[in-house]
Design a protein around this motif. Structure first.
Motif, mmCIF file in Angstrom:
data_model
loop_
_atom_site.group_PDB
_atom_site.id
_atom_site.type_symbol
_atom_site.label_atom_id
_atom_site.label_comp_id
_atom_site.label_asym_id
_atom_site.label_seq_id
_atom_site.Cartn_x
_atom_site.Cartn_y
_atom_site.Cartn_z
ATOM 1 N N ALA A 97 0.828 -1.212 0.000
ATOM 2 C CA ALA A 97 0.000 0.000 0.000
ATOM 3 C C ALA A 97 0.859 1.257 0.000
ATOM 4 O O ALA A 97 0.614 2.190 -0.775
ATOM 5 C CB ALA A 97 -0.941 -0.006 1.210
ATOM 6 N N GLU A 98 1.849 1.294 0.861
ATOM 7 C CA GLU A 98 2.717 2.470 0.942
ATOM 8 C C GLU A 98 3.504 2.662 -0.357
ATOM 9 O O GLU A 98 3.641 3.793 -0.846
ATOM 10 C CB GLU A 98 3.665 2.352 2.133
ATOM 11 N N ALA A 99 3.993 1.573 -0.931
ATOM 12 C CA ALA A 99 4.794 1.673 -2.156
ATOM 13 C C ALA A 99 3.941 2.108 -3.345
ATOM 14 O O ALA A 99 4.364 2.960 -4.136
ATOM 15 C CB ALA A 99 5.479 0.342 -2.447
ATOM 16 N N LEU A 100 2.755 1.542 -3.483
ATOM 17 C CA LEU A 100 1.900 1.905 -4.612
ATOM 18 C C LEU A 100 1.431 3.357 -4.490
ATOM 19 O O LEU A 100 1.456 4.110 -5.468
ATOM 20 C CB LEU A 100 0.704 0.961 -4.723
ATOM 21 N N ALA A 101 1.027 3.753 -3.303
ATOM 22 C CA ALA A 101 0.577 5.134 -3.111
ATOM 23 C C ALA A 101 1.716 6.122 -3.367
ATOM 24 O O ALA A 101 1.516 7.156 -4.012
ATOM 25 C CB ALA A 101 -0.006 5.315 -1.714
ATOM 26 N N ALA A 102 2.907 5.811 -2.905
ATOM 27 C CA ALA A 102 4.059 6.700 -3.143
ATOM 28 C C ALA A 102 4.394 6.780 -4.633
ATOM 29 O O ALA A 102 4.795 7.841 -5.124
ATOM 30 C CB ALA A 102 5.264 6.210 -2.348
ATOM 31 N N LEU A 103 4.203 5.688 -5.345
ATOM 32 C CA LEU A 103 4.458 5.678 -6.787
ATOM 33 C C LEU A 103 3.540 6.667 -7.504
ATOM 34 O O LEU A 103 3.911 7.237 -8.524
ATOM 35 C CB LEU A 103 4.232 4.261 -7.329
ATOM 36 N N ASP A 107 5.961 13.830 -7.819
ATOM 37 C CA ASP A 107 6.529 15.142 -7.479
ATOM 38 C C ASP A 107 6.712 15.323 -5.971
ATOM 39 O O ASP A 107 7.220 16.342 -5.516
ATOM 40 C CB ASP A 107 5.698 16.284 -8.063
ATOM 41 N N GLY A 108 6.286 14.339 -5.186
ATOM 42 C CA GLY A 108 6.524 14.356 -3.751
ATOM 43 C C GLY A 108 5.730 15.369 -2.962
ATOM 44 O O GLY A 108 6.082 15.686 -1.830
ATOM 45 N N ASP A 109 4.619 15.858 -3.518
ATOM 46 C CA ASP A 109 3.823 16.857 -2.801
ATOM 47 C C ASP A 109 2.773 16.244 -1.885
ATOM 48 O O ASP A 109 2.000 16.956 -1.248
ATOM 49 C CB ASP A 109 3.180 17.843 -3.774
ATOM 50 N N GLY A 110 2.737 14.909 -1.809
ATOM 51 C CA GLY A 110 1.770 14.232 -0.948
ATOM 52 C C GLY A 110 0.400 14.065 -1.577
ATOM 53 O O GLY A 110 -0.523 13.591 -0.924
ATOM 54 N N PRO A 140 -11.751 13.622 -3.641
ATOM 55 C CA PRO A 140 -10.679 14.484 -4.167
ATOM 56 C C PRO A 140 -10.929 15.958 -3.880
ATOM 57 O O PRO A 140 -12.067 16.384 -3.712
ATOM 58 C CB PRO A 140 -10.706 14.199 -5.668
ATOM 59 N N ASP A 141 -9.834 16.707 -3.845
ATOM 60 C CA ASP A 141 -9.943 18.145 -3.616
ATOM 61 C C ASP A 141 -10.406 18.856 -4.894
ATOM 62 O O ASP A 141 -10.672 18.210 -5.913
ATOM 63 C CB ASP A 141 -8.615 18.716 -3.083
ATOM 64 N N ALA A 142 -10.492 20.172 -4.842
ATOM 65 C CA ALA A 142 -10.988 20.961 -5.972
ATOM 66 C C ALA A 142 -10.110 20.824 -7.212
ATOM 67 O O ALA A 142 -10.569 21.060 -8.326
ATOM 68 C CB ALA A 142 -11.098 22.437 -5.567
ATOM 69 N N GLU A 143 -8.855 20.416 -7.019
ATOM 70 C CA GLU A 143 -7.950 20.219 -8.153
ATOM 71 C C GLU A 143 -7.888 18.757 -8.584
ATOM 72 O O GLU A 143 -6.980 18.364 -9.320
ATOM 73 C CB GLU A 143 -6.569 20.764 -7.799
ATOM 74 N N ASP A 144 -8.850 17.951 -8.105
ATOM 75 C CA ASP A 144 -8.996 16.540 -8.467
ATOM 76 C C ASP A 144 -7.785 15.702 -8.059
ATOM 77 O O ASP A 144 -7.232 14.937 -8.836
ATOM 78 C CB ASP A 144 -9.281 16.390 -9.968
ATOM 79 N N ARG A 145 -7.418 15.844 -6.759
ATOM 80 C CA ARG A 145 -6.294 15.108 -6.186
ATOM 81 C C ARG A 145 -6.720 14.494 -4.863
ATOM 82 O O ARG A 145 -7.597 15.017 -4.180
ATOM 83 C CB ARG A 145 -5.117 16.047 -5.927
ATOM 84 N N ILE A 146 -6.087 13.384 -4.533
ATOM 85 C CA ILE A 146 -6.255 12.766 -3.214
ATOM 86 C C ILE A 146 -4.880 12.692 -2.561
ATOM 87 O O ILE A 146 -3.856 12.812 -3.231
ATOM 88 C CB ILE A 146 -6.893 11.361 -3.301
ATOM 89 N N THR A 147 -4.859 12.455 -1.262
ATOM 90 C CA THR A 147 -3.569 12.357 -0.576
ATOM 91 C C THR A 147 -3.003 10.945 -0.706
ATOM 92 O O THR A 147 -3.742 9.962 -0.864
ATOM 93 C CB THR A 147 -3.688 12.703 0.916
ATOM 94 N N VAL A 148 -1.693 10.869 -0.614
ATOM 95 C CA VAL A 148 -1.004 9.581 -0.616
ATOM 96 C C VAL A 148 -1.534 8.727 0.535
ATOM 97 O O VAL A 148 -1.814 7.540 0.371
ATOM 98 C CB VAL A 148 0.528 9.791 -0.506
ATOM 99 N N GLY A 149 -1.705 9.331 1.698
ATOM 100 C CA GLY A 149 -2.204 8.602 2.867
ATOM 101 C C GLY A 149 -3.599 8.037 2.668
ATOM 102 O O GLY A 149 -3.894 6.929 3.114
ATOM 103 N N THR A 150 -4.452 8.792 1.998
ATOM 104 C CA THR A 150 -5.811 8.310 1.727
ATOM 105 C C THR A 150 -5.772 7.055 0.877
ATOM 106 O O THR A 150 -6.478 6.079 1.164
ATOM 107 C CB THR A 150 -6.639 9.406 1.022
ATOM 108 N N TRP A 151 -4.938 7.061 -0.158
ATOM 109 C CA TRP A 151 -4.867 5.885 -1.021
ATOM 110 C C TRP A 151 -4.258 4.694 -0.283
ATOM 111 O O TRP A 151 -4.763 3.579 -0.350
ATOM 112 C CB TRP A 151 -4.087 6.191 -2.288
ATOM 113 N N ALA A 152 -3.184 4.930 0.465
ATOM 114 C CA ALA A 152 -2.544 3.835 1.202
ATOM 115 C C ALA A 152 -3.538 3.195 2.186
ATOM 116 O O ALA A 152 -3.645 1.971 2.270
ATOM 117 C CB ALA A 152 -1.303 4.332 1.928
#
Length: 177
Positions: A97-103, A107-110, A140-152
């Protein structure tokens, strides 16, 4: 085990059977890893190594725990109870989970943008409509993004035998929104 968990596990088994021979073997995890790495073109080498290692650990853990006859394959009947046993498989799922979400965060912005999320999940073999339903369920947020933690956390929940009504249920075709 909840019905929803059983459905999720049946789906993941069918996806991990990447070579379509009806059982899981080391080739399946090499094929799956290769497809995911191909989709992760923008990710750095460390993230790519981490997901490749997570796929290898997934297979070696299954083989060590379940392949008692040494035939090099895992049937769906062998897979079901083991994967849903957090005590036996939890650390492997957490690493994956951690590896896939980090992948998904090159850009490392979380944050994970929808297009890369869809690309990675499609590489695993999930249906695009179900992938989008899952992403939407993650809020997702207004820019259509989720956090790495949410996915993990969503990946970890997917393998929990007592969980129902979770975002991951949207990956099962019958439950797609």
């Amino acid at each position: 085990m909840r019905t929803e968990a059983a459905e999720r596990i049946e789906l993941v088994f069918s996806l991990f059977d990447a070579n379509g021979n009806g059982v899981l073997d080391s080739d399946d995890f090499d094929l799956m890893s290769g497809r995911v790495l191909k989709a992760a073109v923008a990710s750095d080498d460390n993230a790519k190594r981490a997901i490749a290692a997570a796929f290898r650990r997934y297979w070696t853990t299954l083989a060590a725990e379940l392949d008692t006859n040494g035939d090099g394959v895992i049937s769906v009947d062998e897979f079901r109870p083991f994967v849903l046993d957090p005590g036996r498989f939890g650390p492997t799922i957490a690493e994956f989970a951690e590896a896939l979400a980090a992948l998904g965060d090159p850009d490392g912005d979380g944050l994970i943008e929808r297009p890369l999320f869809v690309s990675l999940m499609t590489a695993i073999g999930f249906e695009e409509a179900n992938i989008n339903a899952l992403f939407d369920a993650f809020g997702p947020d207004a820019e259509d993004r989720i956090t790495v933690g949410t996915w993990a956390e969503g990946i970890k929940d997917y393998y929990a035998p007592d969980m129902a009504g979770i975002p991951g249920d949207r990956l099962v075709s019958a439950r797609a929104v």
